[in-house]
Design an enzyme around this catalytic site. Structure first.
Site, PDB file in Angstrom:
ATOM      1  N   SER A  12      19.731  49.981 -50.783  1.00 39.46           N
ATOM      2  CA  SER A  12      20.513  51.113 -50.260  1.00 39.46           C
ATOM      3  C   SER A  12      21.937  50.684 -49.903  1.00 39.46           C
ATOM      4  O   SER A  12      22.881  51.473 -50.057  1.00 39.46           O
ATOM      5  CB  SER A  12      19.822  51.757 -49.054  1.00 39.46           C
ATOM      6  OG  SER A  12      19.886  50.921 -47.927  1.00 39.46           O
ATOM      7  N   HIS A 102      22.680  42.239 -41.295  1.00 40.36           N
ATOM      8  CA  HIS A 102      21.433  41.905 -40.592  1.00 40.36           C
ATOM      9  C   HIS A 102      21.055  43.053 -39.651  1.00 40.36           C
ATOM     10  O   HIS A 102      21.915  43.576 -38.932  1.00 40.36           O
ATOM     11  CB  HIS A 102      21.628  40.607 -39.801  1.00 40.36           C
ATOM     12  CG  HIS A 102      20.370  40.131 -39.146  1.00 40.36           C
ATOM     13  ND1 HIS A 102      19.423  39.390 -39.818  1.00 40.36           N
ATOM     14  CD2 HIS A 102      19.882  40.334 -37.896  1.00 40.36           C
ATOM     15  CE1 HIS A 102      18.406  39.143 -38.996  1.00 40.36           C
ATOM     16  NE2 HIS A 102      18.661  39.701 -37.824  1.00 40.36           N
ATOM     17  N   ASP A 137      24.505  27.849 -40.939  1.00 39.66           N
ATOM     18  CA  ASP A 137      23.615  28.193 -39.821  1.00 39.66           C
ATOM     19  C   ASP A 137      23.081  29.608 -39.994  1.00 39.66           C
ATOM     20  O   ASP A 137      23.851  30.568 -40.008  1.00 39.66           O
ATOM     21  CB  ASP A 137      24.379  28.092 -38.502  1.00 39.66           C
ATOM     22  CG  ASP A 137      24.988  26.716 -38.329  1.00 39.66           C
ATOM     23  OD1 ASP A 137      24.300  25.731 -38.654  1.00 39.66           O
ATOM     24  OD2 ASP A 137      26.159  26.634 -37.906  1.00 39.66           O
TER      25      ASP A 137
HETATM   26  C1  GRF Z   1      18.856  45.682 -44.469  1.00 34.63           C
HETATM   27  O1  GRF Z   1      18.208  46.212 -43.345  1.00 34.63           O
HETATM   28  C2  GRF Z   1      19.556  44.411 -44.116  1.00 34.63           C
HETATM   29  O2  GRF Z   1      19.980  44.372 -42.790  1.00 34.63           O
HETATM   30  C3  GRF Z   1      18.503  43.368 -44.338  1.00 34.63           C
HETATM   31  O3  GRF Z   1      17.811  43.827 -45.475  1.00 34.63           O
HETATM   32  C4  GRF Z   1      17.880  45.243 -45.531  1.00 34.63           C
HETATM   33  C5  GRF Z   1      18.354  45.620 -46.904  1.00 34.63           C
HETATM   34  O4  GRF Z   1      18.271  47.000 -47.135  1.00 34.63           O
HETATM   35  N1  GRF Z   1      19.090  42.060 -44.492  1.00 34.63           N
HETATM   36  P1  GRF Z   1      18.682  47.591 -48.550  1.00 34.63           P
HETATM   37  O5  GRF Z   1      17.942  46.809 -49.628  1.00 34.63           O
HETATM   38  O6  GRF Z   1      20.161  47.481 -48.681  1.00 34.63           O
HETATM   39  O7  GRF Z   1      18.223  49.026 -48.525  1.00 34.63           O
END
Ligand code: GRF
Length: 191
Positions: A12, A102, A137
């Site tokens: 997404s 994240h 990190d």
């Molecule tokens: C998101 O919630 C991102 O924070 C995490 O993975 C998810 C990816 O969502 N790292 P999408 O595949 O972009 O819908």
């Protein structure tokens, strides 16, 4: 700036960037059947299908990802739901030019794949989304953008995740623009 996006999941965030007019010149994935990879194929964006089973090691895979992005003139890398950790050859090639999104207010609930579940289980009132620079990190590079998302009474992981995704779709473009402005003043990739 020419973006290379790395995906493992639904995609997404990738879709959101494309629909907002960002120049996504290449997409790499470790999971060729994921939603993000399907989206790239549908939109005819060059797709690097880099399953680990094709390589001797994570490092070999990252060298292939680096070379794939460089061949497409990628200037900035976006980890948009990538579920692996980049190794040194990739980090060195794009140092200071990789962002990750994240689903928490880092440093809270960093370092794992279950930040939304952790937030819900811990009973916090507010969680959120963070975009940060990727360094050696895990989930601890400099923060570029954050948005708070309240945890509502009776929230399920799915509901909360959806609202966090909405926040991600706002802050990822903002963070990329911010970094692009900073990078406009620095040397090009590999120099
Ligand atoms: C998101 O919630 C991102 O924070 C995490 O993975 C998810 C990816 O969502 N790292 P999408 O595949 O972009 O819908």
């Amino acid at each position: 700036m020419r973006l290379g996006v790395v995906v493992s999941g639904k995609g997404s965030n990738l879709r959101n960037l494309v629909e907002r007019g960002f120049e996504v010149v290449a997409v790499a994935t470790n999971r060729p059947s994921c939603g993000g990879a399907t989206f790239a194929r549908d939109r005819e964006i060059p797709l690097g299908e880099l399953s680990l089973k094709r390589f001797e090691s994570e490092e070999e895979r990252d060298i292939a990802m680096r070379d794939f992005f460089m061949a497409h003139g990628v200037e900035l890398v976006v980890d948009a739901g990538y579920d692996r950790i980049h190794t040194r050859p990739f980090l060195e090639a794009f140092r200071g030019r990789i962002v990750n999104v994240h689903p928490s207010l880092l440093p809270e609930f960093g370092g794992g794949m279950d930040a939304v579940e952790q937030a819900l289980q811990s009973g916090v009132d507010v969680t959120g989304a963070t975009v940060h620079l990727v360094t050696e990190d895990l989930d601890a590079g400099p923060i570029l953008a954050q948005e708070r998302v309240p945890v509502l009474k009776g929230d399920t992981v799915e509901c909360l995740r959806e609202r966090i995704h909405d926040a991600e779709h706002r802050i990822l473009p903002t963070a990329i623009r911010l970094l692009e402005a900073r990078l406009a003043k620095s040397p090009a990739v590999g120099q």
